[in-house]
Write a protein that holds these residues in place. Structure first.
Motif, PDB file in Angstrom:
ATOM      1  N   ALA A 326       0.828  -1.208   0.000  1.00 48.98           N
ATOM      2  CA  ALA A 326       0.000   0.000   0.000  1.00 48.98           C
ATOM      3  C   ALA A 326       0.861   1.256   0.000  1.00 48.98           C
ATOM      4  N   THR A 327       1.804   1.334  -0.959  1.00 49.79           N
ATOM      5  CA  THR A 327       2.673   2.500  -1.062  1.00 49.79           C
ATOM      6  C   THR A 327       2.724   2.956  -2.512  1.00 49.79           C
ATOM      7  N   THR A 328       3.093   4.216  -2.715  1.00 46.98           N
ATOM      8  CA  THR A 328       3.231   4.733  -4.073  1.00 46.98           C
ATOM      9  C   THR A 328       4.339   4.024  -4.818  1.00 46.98           C
ATOM     10  N   ASP A 329       5.403   3.700  -4.116  1.00 47.82           N
ATOM     11  CA  ASP A 329       6.523   3.002  -4.749  1.00 47.82           C
ATOM     12  C   ASP A 329       6.063   1.643  -5.276  1.00 47.82           C
ATOM     13  N   ALA A 330       5.277   0.906  -4.463  1.00 51.11           N
ATOM     14  CA  ALA A 330       4.798  -0.410  -4.892  1.00 51.11           C
ATOM     15  C   ALA A 330       3.889  -0.284  -6.108  1.00 51.11           C
ATOM     16  N   ILE A 331       3.056   0.763  -6.137  1.00 44.24           N
ATOM     17  CA  ILE A 331       2.146   0.962  -7.268  1.00 44.24           C
ATOM     18  C   ILE A 331       2.940   1.239  -8.542  1.00 44.24           C
ATOM     19  N   ALA A 332       3.907   2.169  -8.451  1.00 42.64           N
ATOM     20  CA  ALA A 332       4.700   2.526  -9.626  1.00 42.64           C
ATOM     21  C   ALA A 332       5.500   1.334 -10.124  1.00 42.64           C
ATOM     22  N   THR A 333       6.051   0.538  -9.198  1.00 42.05           N
ATOM     23  CA  THR A 333       6.822  -0.645  -9.586  1.00 42.05           C
ATOM     24  C   THR A 333       5.940  -1.658 -10.288  1.00 42.05           C
ATOM     25  N   ALA A 334       4.736  -1.862  -9.770  1.00 41.12           N
ATOM     26  CA  ALA A 334       3.833  -2.847 -10.356  1.00 41.12           C
ATOM     27  C   ALA A 334       3.355  -2.419 -11.739  1.00 41.12           C
ATOM     28  N   LEU A 335       3.087  -1.121 -11.927  1.00 43.33           N
ATOM     29  CA  LEU A 335       2.582  -0.655 -13.221  1.00 43.33           C
ATOM     30  C   LEU A 335       3.681  -0.620 -14.271  1.00 43.33           C
ATOM     31  N   GLY A 336       4.849  -0.160 -13.882  1.00 43.18           N
ATOM     32  CA  GLY A 336       5.987  -0.160 -14.793  1.00 43.18           C
ATOM     33  C   GLY A 336       5.678   0.507 -16.115  1.00 43.18           C
ATOM     34  N   ASP A 337       5.905  -0.270 -17.192  1.00 45.97           N
ATOM     35  CA  ASP A 337       5.681   0.267 -18.540  1.00 45.97           C
ATOM     36  C   ASP A 337       4.290  -0.053 -19.077  1.00 45.97           C
ATOM     37  N   ARG A 338       3.413  -0.576 -18.229  1.00 47.08           N
ATOM     38  CA  ARG A 338       2.086  -0.964 -18.715  1.00 47.08           C
ATOM     39  C   ARG A 338       1.283   0.270 -19.141  1.00 47.08           C
ATOM     40  N   PRO A 339       0.694   0.240 -20.323  1.00 45.00           N
ATOM     41  CA  PRO A 339      -0.191   1.350 -20.697  1.00 45.00           C
ATOM     42  C   PRO A 339      -1.519   1.220 -19.959  1.00 45.00           C
ATOM     43  N   GLY A 340      -2.170   2.326 -19.733  1.00 52.15           N
ATOM     44  CA  GLY A 340      -3.468   2.266 -19.076  1.00 52.15           C
ATOM     45  C   GLY A 340      -3.915   3.623 -18.583  1.00 52.15           C
ATOM     46  N   LEU A 341      -5.134   3.669 -18.099  1.00 51.44           N
ATOM     47  CA  LEU A 341      -5.726   4.899 -17.584  1.00 51.44           C
ATOM     48  C   LEU A 341      -6.076   4.693 -16.112  1.00 51.44           C
ATOM     49  N   LEU A 342      -5.551   5.553 -15.271  1.00 52.91           N
ATOM     50  CA  LEU A 342      -5.864   5.536 -13.844  1.00 52.91           C
ATOM     51  C   LEU A 342      -6.894   6.639 -13.584  1.00 52.91           C
ATOM     52  N   LEU A 343      -8.097   6.252 -13.155  1.00 51.68           N
ATOM     53  CA  LEU A 343      -9.181   7.209 -12.948  1.00 51.68           C
ATOM     54  C   LEU A 343      -9.326   7.447 -11.450  1.00 51.68           C
ATOM     55  N   LEU A 344      -8.935   8.627 -11.000  1.00 56.73           N
ATOM     56  CA  LEU A 344      -8.975   8.994  -9.583  1.00 56.73           C
ATOM     57  C   LEU A 344     -10.196   9.874  -9.353  1.00 56.73           C
ATOM     58  N   ASP A 345     -11.210   9.343  -8.698  1.00 57.74           N
ATOM     59  CA  ASP A 345     -12.505  10.027  -8.577  1.00 57.74           C
ATOM     60  C   ASP A 345     -12.659  10.683  -7.211  1.00 57.74           C
ATOM     61  N   ASN A 346     -13.137  11.937  -7.214  1.00 59.08           N
ATOM     62  CA  ASN A 346     -13.410  12.697  -5.982  1.00 59.08           C
ATOM     63  C   ASN A 346     -12.144  12.945  -5.166  1.00 59.08           C
ATOM     64  N   CYS A 347     -11.281  13.779  -5.731  1.00 63.83           N
ATOM     65  CA  CYS A 347      -9.973  14.027  -5.105  1.00 63.83           C
ATOM     66  C   CYS A 347      -9.949  15.227  -4.164  1.00 63.83           C
ATOM     67  N   GLU A 348     -11.019  16.037  -4.132  1.00 64.97           N
ATOM     68  CA  GLU A 348     -10.923  17.361  -3.522  1.00 64.97           C
ATOM     69  C   GLU A 348     -10.533  17.369  -2.050  1.00 64.97           C
ATOM     70  N   HIS A 349     -10.874  16.331  -1.294  1.00 66.93           N
ATOM     71  CA  HIS A 349     -10.568  16.336   0.135  1.00 66.93           C
ATOM     72  C   HIS A 349      -9.191  15.766   0.449  1.00 66.93           C
ATOM     73  N   VAL A 350      -8.527  15.213  -0.570  1.00 66.59           N
ATOM     74  CA  VAL A 350      -7.179  14.659  -0.381  1.00 66.59           C
ATOM     75  C   VAL A 350      -6.288  15.126  -1.532  1.00 66.59           C
ATOM     76  N   VAL A 351      -6.430  16.376  -1.932  1.00 65.98           N
ATOM     77  CA  VAL A 351      -5.758  16.890  -3.128  1.00 65.98           C
ATOM     78  C   VAL A 351      -4.249  16.740  -3.049  1.00 65.98           C
ATOM     79  N   ALA A 352      -3.662  17.136  -1.928  1.00 64.19           N
ATOM     80  CA  ALA A 352      -2.200  17.108  -1.831  1.00 64.19           C
ATOM     81  C   ALA A 352      -1.669  15.685  -1.970  1.00 64.19           C
TER      82      ALA A 352
END
Length: 893
Positions: A326-352
């Motif tokens: 559950a870390t950003t590093d793990a996410i980036a490592t897992a996605l690597g060069d894979r193409p795709g669209l990440l849809l982040l919905d309702n970000c306003e309360h956790v913008v930073a």
């Protein structure tokens, strides 16, 4: 509306205001009646609740006295006699609302919507201000309420845990079990939180602690829930961890309306940019638009509305992507060069947190694109914004019609209902969520009833249907979500903006650009930067929410009215100078606010209302706002009989101008009432007004054709202006003298005076006075011997100047005079069309052009034959094309 409050010291709200119940004993009476929940309570029971063992000699008499006083406060129907006692009927109670919030919160939690459940539990617990039924003896306390309060506290902690906040909630759960160690639900949640937080040993230790406590103190084993949890812990059941939320596999079932331009723009943006954020107000349809766009792309969909802490954002993304760490590093490592669209919905309360994650994964995953939805931008390098505005009127009406048809099979709107649909779409600002909920209410309400309901309170439009994409259960929750994200200063500013009608400029918020920018950035205020100065407004649903939640609505109305007063004091003196056109435009934009501010002052500050309405005399006159200004001036004069003489005089003179424009020949009543008040010259402002009033009088008699009576007031105006040193009045005084002389037989001298007055007005940059000199000169040129070509030239110049000054009334008067001049040049049919169209446009504004612009000399009323006028009446003319009818044709004058 009566709202009873018993979760603390007893209160009754009457239409939003806390009623004065008259002391502790009457409050006990009210509390005992509220405890009965609408059932009758006998007098002896009430007496015991009020006095206990210390009842007075005649409790019935005292009780009746309390009831009588309370009826005056609450209303006789609310507190009624019932058999041998009384009953109190209220519309709602905080206890009932609390219970409903808890019930719905538990349903949401069971339905895996922990974020919404948490907000409902917070709302429910915030209703408590002390002990339940605190004003009655302990025997009246409601154990069921106290138990439900404990349950709500536990379920709130459960919602935090379900939302992924295992580390943060652990400490609160330790405190909860210490406070009530025999409530096994609390131990269950603590053990689960420790396990999910990676503290398996501590989780088992907590299980042993509760087992020992129950055995030592009560001699019992843990209940079935704890025993089952123990078995799952020992087996390391993976189901104890939070499940990942899958991507929506299909589109929503309802039809999607509009957004063609936005879908095209989104396709283009994501073709060239890797991070695009859909921004817009709550309920505008950002999530639905994103889903419609991404439906065929199989995106990783991350629902962030349920994420309560910024630190939990990586965990939510990891769960959607299917990554264990559950870390950003793990996410980036897992996605690597894979193409795709990440849809982040309702970000306003956790913008930073979202911005930080997006930057890292985009930097490390070269073929990844990110589409976010938020009420404010992520504010990171490379981000492209696509605003999602409310639906246009046509799409909003189409959506409403479609959804209403869904709840009313076979329904088709008739002409009247079509108009109501348009009103509903406008009242709800084209916000899709609001339209959806309004349509659902159409199952039990008529459309006209629904529209009426929206006019006076925040729309209570019910819950979002199952399967909808909206992250909030109600429209109010959607707006509250935006408001609650604001800082204290920005929130306070927003809540007091609701009295503004039709928008407001920066000056309305004391030039606090930083706070206003924050409100625009967070999509609770809409900015129109296509006009100068920029204009701002609240969407109607946001405005209704602010009106309902403003802690000081009276103060907000007063601040708005004070701003209107300052605006008028600033611009009224400029209406005769070289900046008059700008001031007219400013006041025209603020007409809804002027109206609201004056009407507020009519009730609270009638003297101020009279001054404001009177200062606007030239605004009413030059804008042709007869129907607007007449009732306000009359109401102000009636409401403020003791106002200063100068202010009353100005109001009377203004009223006389508007009455004359409306064709009311009794206008002299107000004209001479104003002049009489100025005879004693109450102050310098009054002396200026006396000089102006004198040339008003002169022009009035000239317009009535009584030119001999018009000469003396004109000369009096000139003398007064010279004596008091206000020479800027002289061009208008000279103008009135020229009109009087021309009409009284001294034609050439009158024309010379009008020309001189026009030249002097030009030299002083008094464009309006120069325009009026041109119009009056044109009329003088239509007196025998007539010079129609010269009259047309003078009219056209006057028309241009009046148009620059935004003086609609005199634009129409110029066209009226020009029609007769044109007829005298032989173009009778074209003149007839112009005359008919000008009269129609004036009539819509309450102006009688045959009185306001009298053309009676030299038999001009007969120059256009009646049959030609009748034929022209059958031709429709666009009002905006009126001036073109006066233009030369084929080079002719």
């Amino acid at each position: 509306m009566l709202i009873g409050k018993v979760l603390g010291s007893t209160e009754i709200e009457v239409d939003g205001a806390v009623a004065d119940l008259g002391g502790p004993l009457p409050r006990r009476l009210v509390t005992a009646l509220l405890a009965a929940e609408g059932r009758p309570v006998a007098e002896p029971t009430l007496a015991e609740a009020i006095w206990g063992d210390e009842a007075p000699a005649n409790p019935t008499s005292s009780l009746q006295a309390y009831v009588s006083r309370l009826r005056r406060t609450l209303g006789r129907p609310a507190l009624a006699r019932a058999g041998e006692g009384y009953r109190l009927a209220v519309d709602d109670t905080d206890a009932a609302r609390f219970a409903a919030d808890v019930r719905r919160g538990r349903e949401l939690l069971a339905g895996e919507r922990p974020g919404e459940a948490l907000r409902l539990f917070d709302t429910a617990l915030a209703r408590w201000r002390g002990d339940a039924y605190a004003d009655l003896p302990h025997t009246y306390a409601r154990p069921a309420l106290e138990e439900l309060r404990a349950v709500a506290e536990e379920e709130r902690l459960a919602a935090r845990l379900a939302a992924g906040d295992a580390p943060g909630v652990t400490g609160d759960l330790e405190a909860a079990v210490a406070a009530e160690p025999y409530r096994e639900r609390r131990w269950e949640l603590l053990i689960l939180a420790l396990y999910r937080g990676g503290r398996q040993a501590d989780s088992l230790a907590a299980l042993r602690r509760v087992r020992k406590r129950l055995a030592d103190d009560l001699g019992i084993d843990p209940g079935p829930a704890l025993q089952e949890l123990e078995g799952r812990l020992l087996a390391q059941d993976p189901g104890l961890l939070l499940p990942s939320r899958p991507v929506p596999a299909v589109r929503p079932l309802s039809h999607f309306f509009g957004r063609t331009a936005e879908l095209s723009a989104l396709t283009a943006l994501l073709g060239s940019a890797r991070l695009v954020t859909l921004v817009g107000p709550g309920g505008a349809g950002k999530t639905r638009l994103a889903i419609e766009y991404a439906a065929v792309l199989d995106p990783w969909f991350v629902r962030l509305a349920d994420v309560t802490e910024p630190a939990l954002v990586p965990a939510a993304v990891a769960a959607a992507v299917g990554v264990r760490g559950a870390t950003t590093d793990a996410i980036a490592t897992a996605l690597g060069d894979r193409p795709g669209l990440l849809l982040l919905d309702n970000c306003e309360h956790v913008v930073a947190a979202v911005a930080e994650l997006a930057l890292e994964v985009l930097a490390r995953c070269p073929h990844l694109r990110v589409l976010a939805t938020s009420r404010e931008p992520l504010a990171v390098d490379g981000e492209r914004l696509l605003p999602v505005a409310p639906l246009p009127a046509a799409d909003a009406i189409a959506l409403l019609t479609d959804r209403i048809t869904g709840v009313r099979p076979g329904w088709r709107p008739g002409p009247e209902e079509s108009a109501t649909l348009a009103g509903l779409a406008a009242a709800l600002d084209g916000i899709p969520l609001a339209l959806e909920l309004a349509a659902a209410r159409a199952r039990v309400l008529g459309l006209a009833e629904l529209l009426e309901m929206l006019r006076d309170r925040f729309p209570a439009l019910g819950p979002v249907p199952r399967g909808a994409l909206a992250p909030h259960e109600t429209l109010e929750a959607a707006v509250a979500w935006s408001v609650d994200l604001l800082g204290a200063h920005d929130r306070a500013m927003l809540l007091r903006l609701w009295p503004f009608e039709g928008g407001f400029p920066l000056s309305a918020v004391d030039d606090d650009l930083d706070a206003l920018s924050a409100l625009v950035t967070r999509s609770v205020v809409v900015a129109d930067t296509t006009v100068t100065p920029a204009r701002y407004r609240l969407l109607e649903i946001v405005r209704a929410y602010c009106r309902q939640h403003d802690p000081d609505p009276t103060g907000s109305r007063e601040r708005h009215a004070a701003w209107v007063r300052r605006l008028v004091e600033q611009h009224a003196p400029l209406l005769r100078g070289d900046r008059s056109a700008r001031s007219i435009r400013v006041l025209n934009r603020e007409l809804p606010n002027l109206r609201a501010g004056i009407r507020h002052d009519l009730d609270r500050r009638p003297v101020a209302a009279l001054r404001t309405a009177g200062l606007l005399e030239w605004f009413w006159f030059r804008g042709g706002l007869v129907a607007e200004g007449l009732p306000l001036l009359r109401a102000a004069l009636a409401a403020a009989p003791d106002a200063p003489p100068t202010d009353r005089a100005r109001a009377h003179l203004s009223l006389s101008l508007l009455r004359y424009m409306a064709g009311d020949l009794g206008a002299t009543t107000d004209m001479y009432a104003g002049l009489d008040l100025l005879r004693d010259r109450p102050d310098h402002e009054g002396e200026i007004l006396a000089a102006q009033g004198a040339y008003y009088e002169s022009l009035y008699w000239s317009f009535r054709g009584q030119f001999d009576r018009a000469v003396e007031p004109a000369r009096r105006s000139m003398r007064t202006a010279t004596r008091i040193g206000e020479e800027w009045i002289l061009p208008a005084s000279t103008m009135s003298l020229g009109a009087a002389l021309a009409g009284s037989g001294e034609l050439e001298e009158g024309r010379r005076e009008l020309a001189r007055a026009g030249a002097e007005a030009d030299a002083r940059s008094q464009s309006w006075t120069a325009a009026m000199c041109g119009l009056l000169l044109a009329r003088a040129l239509l007196i025998e011997p007539v010079r129609p070509a010269e009259a047309l030239t003078a009219v056209r110049r006057a028309l241009d100047l009046f148009a620059e000054e935004d003086d609609i009334g005199n634009v129409l008067a110029s066209l009226h005079t020009g029609a007769y001049a044109m007829a005298l040049t032989g173009r009778t049919e074209r003149a007839a069309r112009l005359l008919v169209a000008a009269r129609r446009a004036a009539g819509r504004r309450g102006i009688d052009l045959d009185v306001a612009d009298p053309i009676r000399t030299a038999g001009l009323s007969a120059v256009i034959p009646a049959p030609v006028l009748a034929a022209a009446a059958g031709i429709g003319d666009d009002e905006s094309a009126l001036p073109e009818l006066l233009e030369p044709k084929n080079g002719n004058n």
